[in-house]
Design a protein around this motif. Structure first.
Motif, mmCIF file in Angstrom:
data_model
loop_
_atom_site.group_PDB
_atom_site.id
_atom_site.type_symbol
_atom_site.label_atom_id
_atom_site.label_comp_id
_atom_site.label_asym_id
_atom_site.label_seq_id
_atom_site.Cartn_x
_atom_site.Cartn_y
_atom_site.Cartn_z
ATOM 1 N N LYS A 20 0.834 -1.321 0.050
ATOM 2 C CA LYS A 20 -0.075 0.070 -0.034
ATOM 3 C C LYS A 20 0.921 1.443 -0.078
ATOM 4 N N ASN A 21 1.883 1.336 0.914
ATOM 5 C CA ASN A 21 2.781 2.580 0.755
ATOM 6 C C ASN A 21 3.357 2.705 -0.591
ATOM 7 N N HIS A 24 1.137 4.147 -2.815
ATOM 8 C CA HIS A 24 0.849 5.608 -2.255
ATOM 9 C C HIS A 24 2.170 6.645 -2.804
ATOM 10 N N TYR A 28 -0.848 6.665 -6.111
ATOM 11 C CA TYR A 28 -2.430 5.845 -5.970
ATOM 12 C C TYR A 28 -2.708 5.824 -4.416
ATOM 13 N N THR A 29 -3.416 6.830 -3.956
ATOM 14 C CA THR A 29 -3.480 7.240 -2.398
ATOM 15 C C THR A 29 -4.713 6.659 -1.816
#
Length: 103
Positions: A20-21, A24, A28-29
């Motif tokens: 996920k990070n 981001h 792609y937040t």
């Protein structure tokens, strides 16, 4: 999710957070750990017995995931679940959005 999937999710949560990070950092937040997990369960492993998968297999599939693959999945799911095609019946919508069968 069933209990085994819950356990696997909890076990690989640090890898999901890492991915996920990474997304981001690429901008792609809106990506979440749950969204990544849903992609793996519903798209990548839809024909596998997930309960017998080893954590390293899960992490390997997760780290291979590209932003393009994930965003294509999320866009397809959004269209599948929307009323963008009101003229289509549920059966027609299922055919339109079902994965292609290989010959």
């Amino acid at each position: 999710m069933n209990q085994k999937l819950d356990e696997l999710y909890t076990h690989v949560l640090p890898a999901l957070e890492s991915k996920k990070n990474e997304f981001h950092l690429y901008g792609y937040t809106v990506v979440t750990e749950k969204g990544l997990w849903d992609y793996l369960v519903q798209k990548k492993w839809r024909r596998k017995d997930i309960s017998n998968m080893r954590p390293y297999e899960i992490v390997q599939d997760l780290f291979k995931l590209s932003p393009a693959q994930f965003m294509t999945y999320t866009q397809t799911e959004a269209q599948r679940n929307s009323s963008a095609f009101p003229e289509l019946s549920e059966e027609e919508r299922a055919i339109l959005f079902s994965p292609r069968k290989s010959n």
